[in-house]
Design an enzyme around this catalytic site. Structure first.
Site, PDB file in Angstrom:
ATOM      1  N   TYR A 160       4.704   4.554   2.922  1.00  0.00           N
ATOM      2  CA  TYR A 160       4.836   3.630   4.054  1.00  0.00           C
ATOM      3  C   TYR A 160       6.005   2.647   3.936  1.00  0.00           C
ATOM      4  CZ  TYR A 160       0.208   5.464   5.143  1.00  0.00           C
ATOM      5  OH  TYR A 160      -0.832   6.294   5.439  1.00  0.00           O
ATOM      6  N   ASP A 185     -11.402   6.239  24.469  1.00  0.00           N
ATOM      7  CA  ASP A 185     -12.035   5.847  25.740  1.00  0.00           C
ATOM      8  C   ASP A 185     -11.445   4.530  26.255  1.00  0.00           C
ATOM      9  OD1 ASP A 185     -13.605   8.087  25.786  1.00  0.00           O
ATOM     10  OD2 ASP A 185     -15.447   7.091  25.153  1.00  0.00           O
ATOM     11  N   ARG A 224       0.835  -1.182   0.000  1.00  0.00           N
ATOM     12  CA  ARG A 224       0.000   0.000   0.000  1.00  0.00           C
ATOM     13  C   ARG A 224       0.884   1.250   0.000  1.00  0.00           C
ATOM     14  NH1 ARG A 224      -2.002   2.237   5.751  1.00  0.00           N
ATOM     15  NH2 ARG A 224      -3.421   3.831   5.006  1.00  0.00           N
TER      16      ARG A 224
HETATM   17  C1  DQA Z   1      -0.635   6.075   9.671  1.00  0.00           C
HETATM   18  C2  DQA Z   1      -1.056   7.497   9.319  1.00  0.00           C
HETATM   19  C3  DQA Z   1      -2.574   7.598   9.218  1.00  0.00           C
HETATM   20  O1  DQA Z   1      -2.956   8.927   8.907  1.00  0.00           O
HETATM   21  C4  DQA Z   1      -3.082   6.668   8.139  1.00  0.00           C
HETATM   22  O2  DQA Z   1      -4.504   6.710   8.093  1.00  0.00           O
HETATM   23  C5  DQA Z   1      -2.585   5.296   8.256  1.00  0.00           C
HETATM   24  C6  DQA Z   1      -1.207   5.052   8.712  1.00  0.00           C
HETATM   25  C7  DQA Z   1       0.907   5.909   9.661  1.00  0.00           C
HETATM   26  O3  DQA Z   1       1.370   4.900  10.163  1.00  0.00           O
HETATM   27  O4  DQA Z   1       1.623   6.761   9.111  1.00  0.00           O
HETATM   28  O5  DQA Z   1      -3.260   4.343   7.888  1.00  0.00           O
HETATM   29  O6  DQA Z   1      -1.067   5.797  10.993  1.00  0.00           O
END
Ligand code: DQA
Length: 168
Positions: free
Chosen positions: A46, A110, A41
């Protein structure tokens, strides 16, 4: 922020098994929606490491730090909440990348508020450099620390921090 009074005592007691052998403190590592696609992805954001790679890295680091790692991912909010509840009175700390739920979920906030140990929030990407809606996190208000933009290495920094806080 270290562990608060009674919990710290309880975890210390649980640090001995039935035969009095020492048991490593548990750290629950939680991953939110779409992180199962890590590596495939948006790799330009990432990276190419998969979630299985991250899990292996966390387990290796857990071994070095003498922490017992429980590692989970779900695309369902309630499952993350159930794992947070399951960590209560049992785990020393939580590392959580709530993914998109970071920006939407009062329910996860929460649940985390009902956990007494340290929580470290992790984001692989630098959420502050991206779309404005990613700058707000419901989770940051309860987290002892927030790590963003360090790639998957952020999980390892988070484990190191939890080890430090648990030892305080
Ligand atoms: C994330 C950042 C978030 O905004 C996003 O929706 C993700 C991954 C990150 O690891 O950078 O799914 O948490």
């Amino acid at each position: 922020m270290g562990l608060r009074g009674p919990l710290r005592g309880a975890l210390r007691r649980e640090a001995r098994g039935l035969r009095g052998e020492s048991v490593n403190p548990i750290v629950v590592v939680l991953n939110g929606p779409n992180l199962n696609l890590l590596g495939k992805r948006e790799p330009e954001i990432y990276g190419r490491e998969t979630l299985a790679d991250v899990e292996a890295d966390c387990r290796r680091m857990g071994g070095e730090l003498k922490l017992s790692i429980e590692f989970h991912q779900s695309n369902r909010e309630y499952e993350l909440i159930d794992w947070i509840h399951g960590a209560r009175d049992r785990a020393a700390g939580i590392v959580i990348n709530p993914a998109a739920f970071t920006h939407t979920s009062v329910a996860i906030l929460d649940a985390l508020n009902a956990f007494e140990g340290p929580i470290i929030e992790v984001h692989i990407s630098n959420v502050h450099k991206r779309e404005p809606f990613r700058r707000h996190s419901y989770v940051s208000g309860v987290a002892a620390g927030v790590i963003a933009g360090c790639g998957t290495q952020g999980y390892l920094f988070a484990l190191q921090r939890i080890a430090q806080l648990v030892a305080l």
